[in-house]
Design a protein around this motif. Structure first.
Motif, PDB file in Angstrom:
ATOM      1  N   ALA A 139       7.906 -10.054 -17.196  1.00 27.49           N
ATOM      2  CA  ALA A 139       8.970 -11.003 -16.829  1.00 27.49           C
ATOM      3  C   ALA A 139       9.367 -10.821 -15.361  1.00 27.49           C
ATOM      4  O   ALA A 139       9.628 -11.798 -14.649  1.00 27.49           O
ATOM      5  CB  ALA A 139      10.188 -10.810 -17.733  1.00 27.49           C
ATOM      6  N   ASP A 140       9.396  -9.577 -14.917  1.00 26.35           N
ATOM      7  CA  ASP A 140       9.747  -9.285 -13.516  1.00 26.35           C
ATOM      8  C   ASP A 140       8.733  -9.921 -12.562  1.00 26.35           C
ATOM      9  O   ASP A 140       9.073 -10.368 -11.467  1.00 26.35           O
ATOM     10  CB  ASP A 140       9.766  -7.753 -13.341  1.00 26.35           C
ATOM     11  N   TYR A 141       7.513  -9.980 -12.995  1.00 25.09           N
ATOM     12  CA  TYR A 141       6.411 -10.475 -12.154  1.00 25.09           C
ATOM     13  C   TYR A 141       6.340 -12.004 -12.125  1.00 25.09           C
ATOM     14  O   TYR A 141       5.966 -12.586 -11.110  1.00 25.09           O
ATOM     15  CB  TYR A 141       5.108  -9.903 -12.721  1.00 25.09           C
ATOM     16  N   ILE A 142       6.704 -12.633 -13.225  1.00 20.72           N
ATOM     17  CA  ILE A 142       6.455 -14.092 -13.323  1.00 20.72           C
ATOM     18  C   ILE A 142       7.729 -14.918 -13.394  1.00 20.72           C
ATOM     19  O   ILE A 142       7.664 -16.115 -13.657  1.00 20.72           O
ATOM     20  CB  ILE A 142       5.568 -14.431 -14.549  1.00 20.72           C
ATOM     21  N   GLU A 143       8.907 -14.298 -13.203  1.00 20.32           N
ATOM     22  CA  GLU A 143      10.156 -15.079 -13.318  1.00 20.32           C
ATOM     23  C   GLU A 143      10.071 -16.331 -12.430  1.00 20.32           C
ATOM     24  O   GLU A 143       9.293 -16.371 -11.483  1.00 20.32           O
ATOM     25  CB  GLU A 143      11.372 -14.192 -13.012  1.00 20.32           C
ATOM     26  N   ASP A 144      10.872 -17.338 -12.767  1.00 21.39           N
ATOM     27  CA  ASP A 144      10.705 -18.668 -12.170  1.00 21.39           C
ATOM     28  C   ASP A 144      10.831 -18.707 -10.647  1.00 21.39           C
ATOM     29  O   ASP A 144      10.362 -19.648 -10.018  1.00 21.39           O
ATOM     30  CB  ASP A 144      11.711 -19.654 -12.785  1.00 21.39           C
ATOM     31  N   GLY A 145      11.465 -17.709 -10.065  1.00 24.59           N
ATOM     32  CA  GLY A 145      11.617 -17.702  -8.603  1.00 24.59           C
ATOM     33  C   GLY A 145      10.408 -17.139  -7.872  1.00 24.59           C
ATOM     34  O   GLY A 145      10.333 -17.229  -6.648  1.00 24.59           O
ATOM     35  N   ARG A 146       9.480 -16.537  -8.594  1.00 24.72           N
ATOM     36  CA  ARG A 146       8.304 -15.934  -7.948  1.00 24.72           C
ATOM     37  C   ARG A 146       7.371 -17.025  -7.444  1.00 24.72           C
ATOM     38  O   ARG A 146       7.139 -18.028  -8.130  1.00 24.72           O
ATOM     39  CB  ARG A 146       7.540 -15.035  -8.929  1.00 24.72           C
TER      40      ARG A 146
END
Ligand SMILES: [Fe+2]
Ligand SMILES: [Fe+2]
Length: 199
Positions: A139-146
């Protein structure tokens, strides 16, 4: 961004709102917004992969709790506690996971070992990861702001298979570290050897 999630008393005496308030005091507004997006994504993944939502929410909200602590404070903590001195060769990118788990337990009184483990491992992954730890790592890697080359593929992996998403993230993170000639923390190699290398 809101969630209907209401915490029981199992993992914390705080309400979700009280926990968010404490976390927001530890970081910039920009980082707090990242944390909320990680929670949103972690809850989506938790739903999909049958992970406890309250644990996913708490681990997501607390995962970067220590990210804005000063290097001096982190170095003092490493030296004065039972942490490996090898950590001193790295920096906050690694420390905030390992020491974050310690600080979340000490300061927020969250003791669920799976939540603490998910915080501890979110920067490096590990050979052995619970489903909760995988959810937070991904989730840390692909959250919507990435927004980075490959993030769409990473999200597609996460929709298909959680382990595949762990492997994708680990491979690409290691590639990035190599290309930018950054020091590799041994745990990251352990994660790579287990999740990416095909035997
Ligand atoms: Fe982090
Ligand atoms: Fe993060």
């Amino acid at each position: 961004m809101t969630t209907e999630l209401v915490y029981g008393k199992k993992n914390t005496d705080l309400t979700r709102e009280e926990l968010m308030d404490k976390i927001s005091r530890q970081m910039s507004e920009k980082r707090f917004q990242h944390v909320l997006r990680v929670e949103k994504k972690a809850l989506e993944l938790a739903e999909k992969y049958h992970v406890d939502k309250e644990e996913a929410s708490i681990a997501a909200l607390t995962h970067d709790y220590a990210k804005e602590r000063s290097d001096d404070e982190m170095i003092d903590l490493i030296k004065s506690h039972d942490f490996s001195n090898d950590l001193l060769d790295y920096g906050n990118a690694i420390w905030h996971g390992v020491l974050g788990a310690y600080l979340v337990e000490k300061e927020l009184d969250i003791t669920n070992p799976e939540i603490l483990d998910a915080i501890r491992l979110h920067t490096t992954g590990a050979k052995e990861m619970t489903e909760l730890a995988k959810v937070i790592y991904v989730a840390d890697y692909i959250e919507d702001g990435r927004d980075f080359p490959g993030v769409i593929e990473a999200r597609e992996c996460a929709n298909r298979d959680l382990d595949e998403a762990v492997a994708y993230e680990t491979y690409h993170t290691l590639n990035y570290l190599l290309k930018s000639k950054k020091k590799i923390y041994p745990k990251t190699l352990e994660t790579y050897n287990y999740w990416v290398v095909s035997n």
